[in-house]
Design an enzyme around this catalytic site. Structure first.
Site, PDB file in Angstrom:
ATOM      1  N   ILE A 116      89.943 102.986  17.710  1.00 42.95           N
ATOM      2  CA  ILE A 116      90.516 104.307  17.977  1.00 42.95           C
ATOM      3  C   ILE A 116      91.538 104.626  16.887  1.00 42.95           C
ATOM      4  O   ILE A 116      92.301 103.751  16.464  1.00 42.95           O
ATOM      5  CB  ILE A 116      91.186 104.327  19.381  1.00 42.95           C
ATOM      6  CG1 ILE A 116      90.140 104.107  20.489  1.00 42.95           C
ATOM      7  CG2 ILE A 116      91.968 105.618  19.607  1.00 42.95           C
ATOM      8  CD1 ILE A 116      89.137 105.239  20.688  1.00 42.95           C
ATOM      9  N   LEU A 117      91.511 105.864  16.423  1.00 39.03           N
ATOM     10  CA  LEU A 117      92.464 106.290  15.398  1.00 39.03           C
ATOM     11  C   LEU A 117      93.423 107.305  16.018  1.00 39.03           C
ATOM     12  O   LEU A 117      92.983 108.243  16.683  1.00 39.03           O
ATOM     13  CB  LEU A 117      91.715 106.897  14.220  1.00 39.03           C
ATOM     14  CG  LEU A 117      90.791 105.901  13.483  1.00 39.03           C
ATOM     15  CD1 LEU A 117      89.820 106.631  12.575  1.00 39.03           C
ATOM     16  CD2 LEU A 117      91.611 104.873  12.711  1.00 39.03           C
TER      17      LEU A 117
ATOM     18  N   ASP B 277      86.284 111.816  20.656  1.00 37.86           N
ATOM     19  CA  ASP B 277      85.027 112.585  20.724  1.00 37.86           C
ATOM     20  C   ASP B 277      85.267 114.066  21.051  1.00 37.86           C
ATOM     21  O   ASP B 277      84.369 114.741  21.557  1.00 37.86           O
ATOM     22  CB  ASP B 277      84.060 111.969  21.758  1.00 37.86           C
ATOM     23  CG  ASP B 277      83.707 110.517  21.421  1.00 37.86           C
ATOM     24  OD1 ASP B 277      83.581 110.204  20.233  1.00 37.86           O
ATOM     25  OD2 ASP B 277      83.564 109.712  22.361  1.00 37.86           O
TER      26      ASP B 277
ATOM     27  N   ASN C 170      82.282 111.939  12.751  1.00 39.27           N
ATOM     28  CA  ASN C 170      81.852 110.775  13.537  1.00 39.27           C
ATOM     29  C   ASN C 170      80.471 111.045  14.122  1.00 39.27           C
ATOM     30  O   ASN C 170      80.154 112.177  14.478  1.00 39.27           O
ATOM     31  CB  ASN C 170      82.847 110.556  14.694  1.00 39.27           C
ATOM     32  CG  ASN C 170      82.450 109.410  15.602  1.00 39.27           C
ATOM     33  OD1 ASN C 170      82.149 108.301  15.143  1.00 39.27           O
ATOM     34  ND2 ASN C 170      82.447 109.663  16.912  1.00 39.27           N
TER      35      ASN C 170
ATOM     36  N   MET D 282      84.354 101.157  15.583  1.00 38.96           N
ATOM     37  CA  MET D 282      84.756 100.963  16.975  1.00 38.96           C
ATOM     38  C   MET D 282      86.268 100.761  17.141  1.00 38.96           C
ATOM     39  O   MET D 282      86.690  99.943  17.937  1.00 38.96           O
ATOM     40  CB  MET D 282      84.005  99.768  17.573  1.00 38.96           C
ATOM     41  CG  MET D 282      82.500  99.907  17.520  1.00 38.96           C
ATOM     42  SD  MET D 282      81.886 101.365  18.372  1.00 38.96           S
ATOM     43  CE  MET D 282      80.128 101.108  18.252  1.00 38.96           C
TER      44      MET D 282
ATOM     45  N   HIS E 227      78.187 110.171  17.365  1.00 39.91           N
ATOM     46  CA  HIS E 227      78.308 109.641  18.731  1.00 39.91           C
ATOM     47  C   HIS E 227      76.931 109.685  19.393  1.00 39.91           C
ATOM     48  O   HIS E 227      76.219 110.697  19.294  1.00 39.91           O
ATOM     49  CB  HIS E 227      79.312 110.476  19.537  1.00 39.91           C
ATOM     50  CG  HIS E 227      79.500 109.930  20.915  1.00 39.91           C
ATOM     51  ND1 HIS E 227      80.288 108.822  21.158  1.00 39.91           N
ATOM     52  CD2 HIS E 227      78.975 110.304  22.102  1.00 39.91           C
ATOM     53  CE1 HIS E 227      80.225 108.538  22.454  1.00 39.91           C
ATOM     54  NE2 HIS E 227      79.452 109.427  23.052  1.00 39.91           N
TER      55      HIS E 227
END
Ligand code: GAR
Length: 201
Positions: A96-97, A154, A111, A94, A113
């Protein structure tokens, strides 16, 4: 050439997706990759316990240990590179990169989702919020997506998706559980195997 891709799983919470990956490795569904490292950005995440029980090396790297996002990402990169990681799996991670991180590992980060992207995704859509939004909209079908990670939240190329029915009387919690059981825990190990296979070719 390596015979298996070395995998790091990044987690923040309960780690049921991590468990699905561990189980898949034990069953030989995930056979072209080996989970070598689990990194949590939350101290005390139950996912760490799951990793330890399976003898997987763990590491905790939290944002508050660092002055800014860039230093936090440097620490993550350092840990991943030190361990010779080929594939990074975000499994309920959780944080953000930024592009600095994602561009370092092109097509090497995936990832999971909990919706059918492009529905209910992007900034602010994570965990239970995704299912709350799906129920609010009244969709009859939702699901899960595994995708490559790039600088857009995403927004990376889709690898696998699986649809799940929304049922009468669903709450965010019941829907989340069904999406995990019928979609996430199936497609994440499958995608991990597909990408690992490509990486060792
Ligand atoms: C999972 O439903 C995963 O898809 C979601 O968080 C949950 C983590 O559960 N991830 C996101 O919302 C990312 N945007 P877990 O820790 O039990 O695997």
């Amino acid at each position: 050439m390596k015979s298996k891709a070395d995998i790091a799983v990044l987690v923040s919470g309960g780690g049921t997706n991590l468990q699905a990956l561990i189980n898949a490795e034990k069953k030989g569904i995930l056979k072209s990759g080996e989970i070598k490292l689990v990194i949590s950005n939350k101290e005390g995440a139950f996912a760490l316990e799951r990793a330890k029980r399976s003898g997987i090396r763990t590491s905790v790297i939290t944002k508050k240990q660092f002055a800014n996002q860039s230093d936090f990402e440097d620490a993550l990169i350092c840990e991943l590179e030190k361990n010779g990681i080929d594939l990074i799996i975000l499994a309920g991670f959780m944080a953000i990169l930024s592009e600095k991180f994602t561009s370092r590992f092109p097509k090497r980060i995936i990832n999971v989702h909990p919706s059918l992207i492009p529905s209910f995704c992007g900034d602010g859509f994570y965990g239970l919020h995704v299912h709350e939004a799906a129920l609010k909209k009244g969709v009859k079908v939702t699901g899960a997506t595994v995708h490559y990670v790039n600088e857009i939240t995403d927004g990376g190329e889709i690898i696998l998706q699986k649809a799940v029915n929304v049922l009468e009387g669903d709450t965010p919690e019941t829907l989340q559980k069904r999406v995990m059981r019928l979609a996430e825990w199936k497609i994440l190990p499958m995608a991990a195997e597909m990408v690992s296979q490509m990486l060792i070719k």
